[in-house]
Design an enzyme around this catalytic site. Structure first.
Site, mmCIF file in Angstrom:
data_model
loop_
_atom_site.group_PDB
_atom_site.id
_atom_site.type_symbol
_atom_site.label_atom_id
_atom_site.label_comp_id
_atom_site.label_asym_id
_atom_site.label_seq_id
_atom_site.Cartn_x
_atom_site.Cartn_y
_atom_site.Cartn_z
ATOM 1 N N ARG A 6 0.823 -1.195 0.000
ATOM 2 C CA ARG A 6 0.000 0.000 0.000
ATOM 3 C C ARG A 6 0.858 1.246 0.000
ATOM 4 O O ARG A 6 1.740 1.395 0.824
ATOM 5 C CB ARG A 6 -0.901 0.027 1.235
ATOM 6 N N ASP A 168 -13.278 2.824 4.883
ATOM 7 C CA ASP A 168 -11.888 2.397 4.760
ATOM 8 C C ASP A 168 -11.417 1.952 6.140
ATOM 9 O O ASP A 168 -11.043 2.771 6.981
ATOM 10 C CB ASP A 168 -11.033 3.541 4.228
ATOM 11 N N ASP A 169 -11.426 0.640 6.385
ATOM 12 C CA ASP A 169 -11.115 0.108 7.710
ATOM 13 C C ASP A 169 -9.614 -0.133 7.876
ATOM 14 O O ASP A 169 -9.150 -1.254 8.041
ATOM 15 C CB ASP A 169 -11.899 -1.188 7.943
ATOM 16 N N GLU A 170 -8.866 0.960 7.858
ATOM 17 C CA GLU A 170 -7.430 0.936 8.133
ATOM 18 C C GLU A 170 -7.134 1.808 9.349
ATOM 19 O O GLU A 170 -7.870 2.740 9.662
ATOM 20 C CB GLU A 170 -6.644 1.488 6.944
ATOM 21 N N TYR A 171 -6.019 1.484 10.022
ATOM 22 C CA TYR A 171 -5.456 2.316 11.080
ATOM 23 C C TYR A 171 -6.355 2.475 12.301
ATOM 24 O O TYR A 171 -6.149 3.382 13.110
ATOM 25 C CB TYR A 171 -5.061 3.699 10.538
#
Length: 309
Positions: A6, A168-171
């Site tokens: 990414r 957006d299921d990041e961080y």
């Protein structure tokens, strides 16, 4: 083979504690004017093109600067404001929707940052991203908590006259601040409530993180509640694992200016040849990127792209 690394810039996910956070009931309403009815976009044949914009560094207006040389239609159909955050209030033990100063600026200046795109027929969607605080889409402690966050998102869409929400299921860093780990029902409850609140708006899925693999619970599958889902790895081809028709999926993902033009072209050609209906791009900036953009528009639409400052 592509290396799935990414390249998404993480600046939008960094907590900016001194700037505006949206906690409904306490944040002043800016009274952003509703968008006038858009002029009909010039017809074009081919997939839906999506442009994420890192608004910490770039203007949403850049999305509207690209048209097709043949026919004059918009290159991009959906513009994504990247990104608001899901934050965590440790005193209330609840998630809330947070805007850093740059996202807030875009929303407060909707008349110049958002309305010109909508008037061209381009949909404008707000992406919501984790922010290292333990709050995420997959760990609401109850259905009521998920519904409360869904209302914050849909209220934002209404307040600023946006066209939808992108997940957006990041961080998230599940577990921070004493939060729970991902559970089976959280994201299903969240998406169900959000779709009920905004039946005619866009809901899209950046296909990554615990939420993306938790789309079914208690006999309810929310896959069909999404308008689109896309691959999160730039420079690669990966079909999202969600039960949507090809017309709503983008297995191709490219970062404008960093993914090579040859790769951009080959992914666009494959999108068409395999019958997929969406093409995802990320990090459109203020430079003249017509060469990079033309690398996919020639394959998707049979036309070069024209940049108009």
């Amino acid at each position: 083979m592509f290396t799935l690394v990414r390249s998404r810039v993480r600046t939008a996910a960094l907590a900016l504690s001194a700037v505006a956070a949206l906690t409904f009931g306490t944040t002043a309403t800016t009274g952003a004017a509703a968008a006038p009815a858009p002029a009909p976009a010039r017809a074009k044949q081919g997939p839906t093109s999506v442009a994420y914009v890192e608004v910490n560094n770039n203007s949403m207006r850049n999305v509207g600067k690209y048209t097709l040389a043949n026919g004059g239609g918009n290159v991009f159909d959906v513009a994504v404001i990247f990104a608001a955050n899901i934050n965590y209030d440790t005193s209330k033990k609840a998630a809330y929707l947070h805007f850093n100063e740059n996202v807030q600026r875009v929303l407060d200046n909707a008349a110049t940052e958002i309305r010109p795109l909508q008037q061209k027929g381009i949909k404008v969607v707000l992406s919501v991203l984790g922010n290292h605080q333990g709050a995420g889409f997959a760990n609401f402690p109850s259905q009521q908590a998920a519904s409360a966050f869904a209302k914050q998102m849909s209220d934002t869409v209404t307040k600023y006259d946006l066209d939808g929400i992108d997940f957006d299921d990041e961080y998230a860093e599940y577990g921070n601040n004493g939060t729970g780990q991902p559970n089976a029902g959280s994201f299903v409850h969240l998406v169900t409530a959000l779709r009920a609140n905004m039946p005619d708006k866009i809901i899209s899925l950046y296909n990554i993180g615990p939420a993306a693999s938790r789309l079914s619970y208690g006999g309810v599958d929310v896959s069909s509640k999404f308008n689109y889902a896309w691959n999160p790895y730039y420079g690669s081809w990966q079909v999202p694992g969600i039960a949507l028709p090809k017309s709503k999926l983008s297995p191709a993902a490219v970062e404008i200016g960093r993914t090579s033009q040859s790769t951009v072209t080959s992914l666009a050609r494959r999108t068409v040849s395999e019958g997929y209906g969406v093409y995802l791009t990320y990090n459109l900036d203020g430079a003249d990127r017509s060469a990079d953009v033309s690398a996919f528009t020639r394959e998707l639409y049979g036309s070069d792209a024209v940049y108009t400052p």
